[in-house]
Scaffold this motif. Structure first.
Motif, PDB file in Angstrom:
ATOM      1  N   ARG A 100     -10.019  -3.286   0.217  1.00 26.35           N
ATOM      2  CA  ARG A 100     -10.080  -3.938  -1.101  1.00 26.35           C
ATOM      3  C   ARG A 100     -10.867  -3.091  -2.095  1.00 26.35           C
ATOM      4  NH1 ARG A 100     -11.186  -8.273   2.110  1.00 26.35           N
ATOM      5  NH2 ARG A 100     -13.336  -8.377   1.408  1.00 26.35           N
ATOM      6  N   ASP A 101     -11.965  -2.501  -1.650  1.00 27.43           N
ATOM      7  CA  ASP A 101     -12.749  -1.639  -2.543  1.00 27.43           C
ATOM      8  C   ASP A 101     -11.895  -0.483  -3.050  1.00 27.43           C
ATOM      9  OD1 ASP A 101     -14.975  -3.260  -2.157  1.00 27.43           O
ATOM     10  OD2 ASP A 101     -15.974  -1.868  -0.776  1.00 27.43           O
ATOM     11  N   GLY A 102     -11.180   0.155  -2.155  1.00 30.49           N
ATOM     12  CA  GLY A 102     -10.323   1.278  -2.542  1.00 30.49           C
ATOM     13  C   GLY A 102      -9.237   0.865  -3.512  1.00 30.49           C
ATOM     14  N   LEU A 103      -8.639  -0.298  -3.272  1.00 30.43           N
ATOM     15  CA  LEU A 103      -7.605  -0.797  -4.183  1.00 30.43           C
ATOM     16  C   LEU A 103      -8.192  -1.107  -5.557  1.00 30.43           C
ATOM     17  CD1 LEU A 103      -5.555  -3.027  -1.736  1.00 30.43           C
ATOM     18  CD2 LEU A 103      -4.770  -0.926  -2.866  1.00 30.43           C
ATOM     19  N   SER A 104      -9.422  -1.561  -5.580  1.00 33.39           N
ATOM     20  CA  SER A 104     -10.107  -1.823  -6.851  1.00 33.39           C
ATOM     21  C   SER A 104     -10.299  -0.513  -7.628  1.00 33.39           C
ATOM     22  CB  SER A 104     -11.449  -2.492  -6.572  1.00 33.39           C
ATOM     23  OG  SER A 104     -12.164  -2.666  -7.767  1.00 33.39           O
ATOM     24  N   PHE A 105     -10.679   0.545  -6.933  1.00 34.16           N
ATOM     25  CA  PHE A 105     -10.834   1.853  -7.586  1.00 34.16           C
ATOM     26  C   PHE A 105      -9.493   2.362  -8.114  1.00 34.16           C
ATOM     27  CE2 PHE A 105     -14.656   2.358  -4.702  1.00 34.16           C
ATOM     28  CZ  PHE A 105     -15.586   2.183  -5.716  1.00 34.16           C
ATOM     29  N   VAL A 106      -8.431   2.177  -7.339  1.00 30.96           N
ATOM     30  CA  VAL A 106      -7.093   2.603  -7.758  1.00 30.96           C
ATOM     31  C   VAL A 106      -6.693   1.846  -9.027  1.00 30.96           C
ATOM     32  CG1 VAL A 106      -4.640   2.494  -7.122  1.00 30.96           C
ATOM     33  CG2 VAL A 106      -6.328   3.378  -5.494  1.00 30.96           C
ATOM     34  N   TYR A 107      -6.941   0.539  -9.042  1.00 37.97           N
ATOM     35  CA  TYR A 107      -6.661  -0.269 -10.231  1.00 37.97           C
ATOM     36  C   TYR A 107      -7.413   0.302 -11.434  1.00 37.97           C
ATOM     37  CZ  TYR A 107      -6.278  -4.354 -13.293  1.00 37.97           C
ATOM     38  OH  TYR A 107      -6.008  -5.182 -14.353  1.00 37.97           O
ATOM     39  N   GLY A 108      -8.681   0.584 -11.244  1.00 39.57           N
ATOM     40  CA  GLY A 108      -9.510   1.110 -12.326  1.00 39.57           C
ATOM     41  C   GLY A 108      -9.024   2.454 -12.834  1.00 39.57           C
TER      42      GLY A 108
ATOM     43  N   ILE B  12      -2.148  -7.279  -6.381  1.00 37.78           N
ATOM     44  CA  ILE B  12      -1.575  -8.148  -5.332  1.00 37.78           C
ATOM     45  C   ILE B  12      -1.896  -7.599  -3.946  1.00 37.78           C
ATOM     46  CG2 ILE B  12       0.238  -9.152  -6.795  1.00 37.78           C
ATOM     47  CD1 ILE B  12       2.256  -7.427  -5.129  1.00 37.78           C
ATOM     48  N   GLY B  13      -1.980  -6.281  -3.830  1.00 38.50           N
ATOM     49  CA  GLY B  13      -2.373  -5.697  -2.546  1.00 38.50           C
ATOM     50  C   GLY B  13      -3.757  -6.150  -2.133  1.00 38.50           C
ATOM     51  N   SER B  14      -4.670  -6.123  -3.079  1.00 43.98           N
ATOM     52  CA  SER B  14      -6.039  -6.565  -2.816  1.00 43.98           C
ATOM     53  C   SER B  14      -6.080  -8.044  -2.455  1.00 43.98           C
ATOM     54  CB  SER B  14      -6.900  -6.288  -4.049  1.00 43.98           C
ATOM     55  OG  SER B  14      -8.223  -6.637  -3.810  1.00 43.98           O
ATOM     56  N   GLU B  15      -5.273  -8.836  -3.137  1.00 47.61           N
ATOM     57  CA  GLU B  15      -5.235 -10.280  -2.859  1.00 47.61           C
ATOM     58  C   GLU B  15      -4.600 -10.574  -1.507  1.00 47.61           C
ATOM     59  OE1 GLU B  15      -5.130 -11.707  -7.541  1.00 47.61           O
ATOM     60  OE2 GLU B  15      -3.245 -11.281  -6.516  1.00 47.61           O
TER      61      GLU B  15
ATOM     62  N   ALA C 113       0.827  -1.207   0.000  1.00 48.53           N
ATOM     63  CA  ALA C 113       0.000   0.000   0.000  1.00 48.53           C
ATOM     64  C   ALA C 113       0.864   1.261   0.000  1.00 48.53           C
ATOM     65  CB  ALA C 113      -0.952  -0.006   1.197  1.00 48.53           C
ATOM     66  N   ASP C 114       1.916   1.265   0.789  1.00 53.53           N
ATOM     67  CA  ASP C 114       2.812   2.429   0.828  1.00 53.53           C
ATOM     68  C   ASP C 114       3.449   2.669  -0.540  1.00 53.53           C
ATOM     69  OD1 ASP C 114       2.240   2.840   3.525  1.00 53.53           O
ATOM     70  OD2 ASP C 114       4.067   1.826   4.228  1.00 53.53           O
ATOM     71  N   GLN C 115       3.841   1.585  -1.211  1.00 50.79           N
ATOM     72  CA  GLN C 115       4.455   1.729  -2.533  1.00 50.79           C
ATOM     73  C   GLN C 115       3.440   2.220  -3.563  1.00 50.79           C
ATOM     74  OE1 GLN C 115       7.850   1.358  -3.264  1.00 50.79           O
ATOM     75  NE2 GLN C 115       7.140   2.474  -5.069  1.00 50.79           N
ATOM     76  N   ILE C 116       2.210   1.746  -3.462  1.00 44.21           N
ATOM     77  CA  ILE C 116       1.167   2.231  -4.380  1.00 44.21           C
ATOM     78  C   ILE C 116       1.027   3.739  -4.218  1.00 44.21           C
ATOM     79  CG2 ILE C 116      -1.290   2.213  -4.940  1.00 44.21           C
ATOM     80  CD1 ILE C 116      -1.307  -0.770  -4.043  1.00 44.21           C
ATOM     81  N   GLN C 117       0.982   4.217  -2.994  1.00 44.96           N
ATOM     82  CA  GLN C 117       0.832   5.661  -2.747  1.00 44.96           C
ATOM     83  C   GLN C 117       1.983   6.431  -3.389  1.00 44.96           C
ATOM     84  OE1 GLN C 117      -1.457   7.602  -2.195  1.00 44.96           O
ATOM     85  NE2 GLN C 117      -1.457   8.516  -0.173  1.00 44.96           N
ATOM     86  N   ILE C 118       3.197   5.935  -3.258  1.00 45.29           N
ATOM     87  CA  ILE C 118       4.364   6.578  -3.878  1.00 45.29           C
ATOM     88  C   ILE C 118       4.201   6.593  -5.390  1.00 45.29           C
ATOM     89  CG2 ILE C 118       6.844   6.290  -4.334  1.00 45.29           C
ATOM     90  CD1 ILE C 118       7.009   5.160  -1.392  1.00 45.29           C
ATOM     91  N   ASN C 119       3.829   5.447  -5.967  1.00 45.56           N
ATOM     92  CA  ASN C 119       3.667   5.358  -7.418  1.00 45.56           C
ATOM     93  C   ASN C 119       2.565   6.283  -7.919  1.00 45.56           C
ATOM     94  OD1 ASN C 119       5.548   3.331  -7.057  1.00 45.56           O
ATOM     95  ND2 ASN C 119       4.519   1.869  -8.378  1.00 45.56           N
ATOM     96  N   LEU C 120       1.467   6.374  -7.170  1.00 48.62           N
ATOM     97  CA  LEU C 120       0.369   7.257  -7.579  1.00 48.62           C
ATOM     98  C   LEU C 120       0.839   8.707  -7.627  1.00 48.62           C
ATOM     99  CD1 LEU C 120      -2.644   5.803  -5.540  1.00 48.62           C
ATOM    100  CD2 LEU C 120      -2.199   5.553  -7.992  1.00 48.62           C
ATOM    101  N   LYS C 121       1.523   9.139  -6.599  1.00 51.29           N
ATOM    102  CA  LYS C 121       1.992  10.527  -6.551  1.00 51.29           C
ATOM    103  C   LYS C 121       3.005  10.804  -7.658  1.00 51.29           C
ATOM    104  CE  LYS C 121       1.021  11.295  -1.669  1.00 51.29           C
ATOM    105  NZ  LYS C 121       1.577  11.509  -0.332  1.00 51.29           N
ATOM    106  N   ASP C 122       3.914   9.854  -7.886  1.00 54.46           N
ATOM    107  CA  ASP C 122       4.901  10.025  -8.962  1.00 54.46           C
ATOM    108  C   ASP C 122       4.228  10.094 -10.324  1.00 54.46           C
ATOM    109  OD1 ASP C 122       6.901   9.963  -7.048  1.00 54.46           O
ATOM    110  OD2 ASP C 122       7.578   7.932  -7.541  1.00 54.46           O
ATOM    111  N   THR C 123       3.257   9.223 -10.562  1.00 50.44           N
ATOM    112  CA  THR C 123       2.577   9.193 -11.858  1.00 50.44           C
ATOM    113  C   THR C 123       1.713  10.433 -12.042  1.00 50.44           C
ATOM    114  OG1 THR C 123       2.610   6.780 -11.797  1.00 50.44           O
ATOM    115  CG2 THR C 123       1.148   7.794 -13.407  1.00 50.44           C
TER     116      THR C 123
END
Length: 175
Positions: A126-134, A166-169, A66-76
């Motif tokens: 999991r719902d939030g991670l699904s939205f991030v994926y989308g 994988i975070g959601s899983e 989750a922490d890495q996703i947040q970093i990637n989101l901000k970078d992107t």
């Protein structure tokens, strides 16, 4: 003197054995956890590359992702915003605008994911991670609409999608 040296050597040897057995148990946890995901190789490779993963429990592994996703989101988001300002072609500019917007929303979702993960509200996590994926998928797909253009954000989008999946899983394992 020899007795002290023998005791010291025994303690060091015991600590080394304990450390080795603890590391192999942790490595097994990473493999066991990643074995329950749809992308075992990516999961293991990612988690083994992160500090703290060798001693983390499943909750800790989910937190690392989750922490890495947040970093990637901000970078992107930053990259898409920068490319939007630099773009001269209307279609490409629109794609970067879409990406900036969806990544801005994804960052907000991820803030909720982090809060829900810490409070062990796994369903909302999991719902939030699904939205991030989308959102990452929406960014990528914007480049595939006519007229199709190559996306300079494909790697970023795929990384976010792989991590969100994988975070959601992993969160599913937690409950």
């Amino acid at each position: 003197m020899e007795m002290k040296l023998l005791r010291w050597a025994t303690i060091v040897l015991a600590l080394l054995i304990f450390d080795q057995s603890f590391t192999s148990v942790s490595a097994d946890l990473i493999e066991d956890t990643c074995n329950k995901t749809s992308n075992f190789k990516f999961c293991v490779s990612f988690l083994r590359s992160k500090p703290g993963s060798a001693t983390a429990d499943v909750q800790g592994l989910a937190q690392i992702v989750a922490d890495q996703i947040q970093i990637n989101l901000k970078d992107t988001f930053s990259e898409a915003s920068k490319l939007y300002k630099e773009a001269t072609e209307r279609v490409i500019k629109e794609c970067f605008q879409i990406c900036s917007e969806v990544y801005g929303v994804a960052i907000d979702y991820m803030n909720g994911v982090l809060i829900n993960l810490k409070s062990k509200n796994y369903s909302n996590t999991r719902d939030g991670l699904s939205f991030v994926y989308g959102d990452a998928d929406t960014c990528e797909e914007s480049f595939h609409e006519e007229p199709v253009r190559p996306s300079p954000l494909t790697k970023n989008n795929n990384d976010v999608k792989n991590l969100a999946l994988i975070g959601s899983e992993i969160v599913l394992i937690l409950g």
